[in-house]
Design a protein around this motif. Structure first.
Motif: not given
Lengths: 291, 279
Positions: A149-151, A157-165, A235-252
């Motif tokens: 979750l730091g890179e 990849v991690a967020v996709i794995i969880v969504n697929v699971w 990830t809260r959209g992190g690290p450094i905003n790299s994993t934001h989706l539209l919904a999480t970015l809208a929230h932020q």
């Protein structure tokens, strides 16, 4: 007819006040420079124009596209595989098939926010399990080699794995229902004609499963494109905003930073895509599928 | 079916095994972690899959003694029960009207309700948070009781409408001829017949509200009003400090009620899941 109107009135009022009005408000906010506590002025499509040039927004849009397509494809493939195995288990009346069916649904029914917390712990590199196993298997030399979750790339990849699971059970159970509704005689006839397993799958299963598959895929597209929970928790959209989706970015943007107009515009960016999906979904429902 | 001629059951068990392991492992991990002593949790030499020292309920005790976990649990239950009750009553009425009564605009309304059913909560949470403020419900669990029916009603109405359509018309027609009102026929004739459908809708609505996250995390911020998901996620992670044992204990306890309900009503759940998506 008066009775009918009285019966639907509560639903209509609820939807007008809590869906219709917010929708209009979203259109207003997205075309204004409103911030929290100040309704702002009308700025036309200014917010959208600025969003498109914003790097973080471009990233979120790209993430949403990759997240949605990758996850849905993976869910179709794995869900289908699982459905076929479950159908086999059931068809041969193997003991435990009911229990297995119940068990595999768990990821789908348990609150996503909570199961994602468990994944967040599993992804912890130092003390948790995924990297521990990878080191023992010799896939990586040290647990610190993979900072899930730091890179940026790994986190995506991690967020996709969880969504697929989480989504596999939904696909598997719906496709299973579709599989079970295909008449046995078709397979028996094909078998007598000498069709092998793969021919039967491509010429009978796939075409007959198409309506179910299409519905499930459209549904999943809607849910995946608008996802929030997994990224927010993991990830809260992190690290450094790299994993934001539209919904999480809208929230932020809209609620944490307080730029409510721009946040609303970010959310509404989903709308055209959703409308296309909803259109197909409604068309699909009207069509009569004949076997 | 693919592999239908594979007469050996072992092949099927072997094929399903990786799926079962993959899908269930996080729950196993959740439970084991929640019962491990902290010393072991952060011991690099320990084998993570099992206990070295004895299991402990320490993390669970911490949840109830040092956090507002019990309050979040109660809030979640209150919100889920109330919003489900409101949504199911509204949906029975609307679903019945749409299934049985012919009226101007009925078909359009059915279409609109289906379209709203497909609107994700993340599309409108920002303006809805403004509406909640206008209604003066900001930062209370009542904001959730009021807003959850927005996604529960379209869903439950749609499900119940399909269910009501499967009930033979003759059942209520005789009641109507005998002078029963539509409401009377609905309550006395239709509802008793439609119990499986109503149960499915209720079960689904309850699960959806129990699991809802984005409204809960957006509309409510004070500890005493929070529900489970946001409570666990926002209050057991303090800055860079993760209370992993407690987090896992919270995740276990928050999942158990839903898992229990669903274990008892599995068949309704599966039929509802497939009907809900496919119809």
């Amino acid at each position: 007819m008066a009775t009918a109107y009285a019966f639907v009135a509560p639903a209509v009022v609820l939807l007008l006040v809590l869906v219709g009005y917010p929708f209009l408000l979203a259109l207003y906010l997205a075309t204004s420079d409103a911030v929290i506590g100040d309704m702002g002025r009308f700025v036309g499509l200014g917010q959208f124009a600025r969003l498109i040039h914003q790097e973080i927004f471009q990233q979120a849009l790209k993430n949403t596209a990759i997240y949605t397509t990758t996850a849905v494809v993976a869910k179709v493939v794995l869900g289908m595989a699982l459905a076929l195995v479950l159908a086999g288990l059931g068809r041969h009346r193997l003991p435990g098939s009911r229990l297995i069916r119940a068990a595999i649904l768990l990821p789908w029914i348990v609150p996503t926010a909570l199961s994602t917390v468990a994944w967040k712990w599993m992804f912890e590199p130092q003390f948790s399990v995924i990297n521990w196993v990878l080191v023992r298997l010799g896939a990586i030399a040290y647990v610190s080699d993979l900072q899930w979750l730091g890179e940026a790339h790994l986190a995506r990849v991690a967020v996709i794995i969880v969504n697929v699971w989480r989504g596999i059970p939904f696909f598997a159970i719906n496709l299973l229902a579709g599989l079970l509704s295909i008449p046995d005689e078709l397979y028996e006839a094909a078998e007598t004609d000498g069709a092998n397993v793969f021919t039967r799958f491509w010429l009978i299963t796939v075409p007959l499963l198409r309506p179910v598959l299409a519905t499930v895929v459209l549904f999943s597209l809607i849910m995946t494109i608008s996802d929030f929970n997994i990224v927010y928790v993991l990830t809260r959209g992190g690290p450094i905003n790299s994993t934001h989706l539209l919904a999480t970015l809208a929230h932020q943007t809209g609620l944490i930073t307080g730029e409510i107009g721009r946040g609303a515009a970010t959310s509404l960016f989903m709308l055209p895509f959703l409308m296309v999906i909803v259109f197909y979904q409604m068309r699909l429902m009207r069509r009569k599928w004949e076997w | 079916m693919v592999g239908r001629q594979a007469r050996r059951p072992a092949a099927y068990y072997l094929a399903v095994l990786p799926f079962v392991v993959l899908l269930l492992f996080p729950f196993y991990w959740m439970v084991v972690t929640s019962l491990k002593q902290n010393a072991e949790l952060y011991d690099l030499k320990a084998i993570p899959f099992w206990f070295r020292s004895s299991p402990t309920l320490e993390h669970y005790r911490f949840l109830f003694e040092r956090t507002a976990f019990a309050t979040w649990m109660v809030n979640t239950a209150v919100v889920a029960v109330l919003s489900t009750a409101i949504a199911v009553v509204i949906s029975i009425l609307a679903g019945y009207a749409l299934a049985r009564l012919r009226f101007r605009g009925g078909e359009t309304l059915g279409g609109v309700i289906f379209a709203v059913y497909l609107v994700p909560t993340t599309l409108l949470f920002i303006p809805l948070s403004q509406v909640i403020r206008i209604l003066n419900l900001g930062d209370t669990r009542w904001s959730l009781v009021v807003s959850y029916p927005t996604f529960l009603v379209p869903f439950a109405t749609w499900l119940l409408m399909s269910y009501f359509r499967t009930i033979p018309k003759e059942l209520e027609e005789s009641a109507l001829i005998d002078g029963c009102s539509y409401l009377g026929a609905l309550i006395r004739i239709i509802l008793p017949t439609a119990i499986p459908g109503v149960l499915t809708a209720t079960l689904f609505a309850f699960t959806l509200s129990w699991n809802e996250f984005i409204y809960a995390v957006t509309f409510v911020s004070s500890t005493a009003q929070k529900t489970l998901g946001p409570g666990v996620v926002t209050e057991l992670i303090r800055g860079d400090v993760y209370y992993w044992g407690e987090l896992m204990a919270g995740a276990v306890l928050g999942s158990v009620p839903i898992a229990v309900i669903y274990a008892f009503l599995l068949d309704y759940y599966i039929s509802g899941l497939t009907a809900g998506a496919i119809k």
